[in-house]
Design an enzyme around this catalytic site. Sequence first.
Site, mmCIF file in Angstrom:
data_model
loop_
_atom_site.group_PDB
_atom_site.id
_atom_site.type_symbol
_atom_site.label_atom_id
_atom_site.label_comp_id
_atom_site.label_asym_id
_atom_site.label_seq_id
_atom_site.Cartn_x
_atom_site.Cartn_y
_atom_site.Cartn_z
ATOM 1 N N LYS A 1 -34.380 42.350 19.448
ATOM 2 C CA LYS A 1 -33.547 42.865 18.352
ATOM 3 C C LYS A 1 -33.908 44.290 17.925
ATOM 4 O O LYS A 1 -33.042 45.039 17.473
ATOM 5 C CB LYS A 1 -33.624 41.921 17.145
ATOM 6 C CG LYS A 1 -32.982 40.573 17.418
ATOM 7 C CD LYS A 1 -32.919 39.704 16.172
ATOM 8 C CE LYS A 1 -32.305 38.345 16.518
ATOM 9 N NZ LYS A 1 -31.926 37.590 15.332
ATOM 10 N N ASP B 1 -27.465 39.444 10.727
ATOM 11 C CA ASP B 1 -28.522 38.525 10.269
ATOM 12 C C ASP B 1 -28.835 38.707 8.788
ATOM 13 O O ASP B 1 -29.113 37.751 8.070
ATOM 14 C CB ASP B 1 -29.829 38.778 11.042
ATOM 15 C CG ASP B 1 -29.830 38.164 12.426
ATOM 16 O OD1 ASP B 1 -29.054 37.225 12.658
ATOM 17 O OD2 ASP B 1 -30.614 38.636 13.279
ATOM 18 N N GLY C 1 -40.696 40.817 12.890
ATOM 19 C CA GLY C 1 -39.864 41.222 14.019
ATOM 20 C C GLY C 1 -38.431 41.451 13.573
ATOM 21 O O GLY C 1 -38.171 41.722 12.392
#
Length: 515
Positions: A299, A337, A373
Amino acid sequence: MGSIGILNNSTLICAPLMAQSVEQMVSDMYEAKAQGADVVEVRLDCIKNFQPRQDLQTIIRKKPLPVLIVYRPRWEGGQYEGDERTRLETLHLAKDLGADYIDFELKVASNLRGELKMDHHCGSKVIVSCYVNGMTSLEDLSHLVASMQATGADIIKLVTNAIDITEISRIFQLLSHCQVPLIAYSVGERGLMSQILSPKFGGLLVYGSMEGNSVPGLPTLDSLRQAYKVIHINADTKVFGLISKPVSHSKGPLLHNPTFRHVNYNGIYVPMFVDNLEDFFSVYSSPDFAGFSVGIPYKEAVIGFCDEVHPLAKAIGAVNTIIRRPTDGKLVGYNTDCEASICAIEDALIEQGCTNGGASPLTGKPFVLVGAGGAGRALAFGAKSRGARVIIFDIDFDRAKSLACAVSGEARPYNDIVNFQPEKGAVLANATPLGMHPNTDRIPVAEATLGDYQLVFDSVYTPRKTRLLKEAEALGAIIVSGVEMFLRQAIGQFNLFTGREAPEEFMREIILAKF
């Protein structure tokens, strides 16, 4: 039952059968038909104490659907170790008895060239096959296909062992340009896409395994019929997929594919096991590959391969959705997200009566984040935008500090999480893969501290209720499953993929039924 016509350019679904007895082989043929196969590949070399005439007569007399007879020798990866002449006699016998398709390896077919050409008058179709192990150039594969064509085969079959997903593009090129019906695919997890997309490029057969007999790299018959609906794929179908490593856990195909069909959008969503982003994007650069979801561990790194990045995604430093813009082919990165996860957390708090005088229920709350992350960055920026106080733990302390700096939060050493005592009313968010199938017994924090959190969120969605969520719920915390975030980010992705409004209720129903 007559042989299937091969001139209508429609892909057939084939189930490979490797039963060890004739009785089981016959039973499996009926089961394969029930599960959606159009044709079965019968591996004679797997049958113990095989009696050629007697057993072939039984198989062909009792077949409920067309059969492709294979008698694979050890030198081509099969189990037959006997006399070569006997093996070839058996294949000719299968033809005489009325098998629909007979498979001859290229090595022997070259010597039988005249014989194969003379056999066209009989009902059986001759397949000439070759298995290639290891990296092979498109030029070499093209020569191989030409050699197979020269044998006079009705159909040719090429199987490769994909070491990298980029090799599959060669399969697609061969399928698109071959002058005779071609079966071509790659085996292994990196080869899965070659099976599913075979119909788009004109492949004759797509292979699917029966339920309970899974084969690495092969989709199940049921998924080919139901999730992927391969019979509807054509040359104009737009390809979308999840770029990830690993990728087998993905539930994306179960959600996106039925939704494409629900709104009559000609698209297909497939898992893409990617080892190298640069190689992947340079090879799959055509407009056919119209958009991508991005999963672990790419990502953040994928930003470097986008031509443009949406401001929110740029601020977060993570992209989970890429669109190939139709007007100029440029790759544009987005992040769905962030809002998906934060709205899921807010809605769960509001549902439990945690209002905050018109402000977000997260305003002023400690927001304890494990994992810095791509998913963690989305959660951190979302929490910051709602006025929460973000505390970050990551196994890479420098990464935690960097994210903390970006969201005016606080970074703590990862080992401290075992003894970390949160304030009452804090929110815990797991943005690591800990607890994901198959390692479902692990949790990222000390169990004893879970009762201090008002709400616990887990970005992992396989299983739906992770051990972390079960333990937290038992201690009275509000829990939010990664499935909720998955649904909401997928709705955002669908809108970007198609340029249409996602059918949210339809998608939620699928999630409730399938996850």
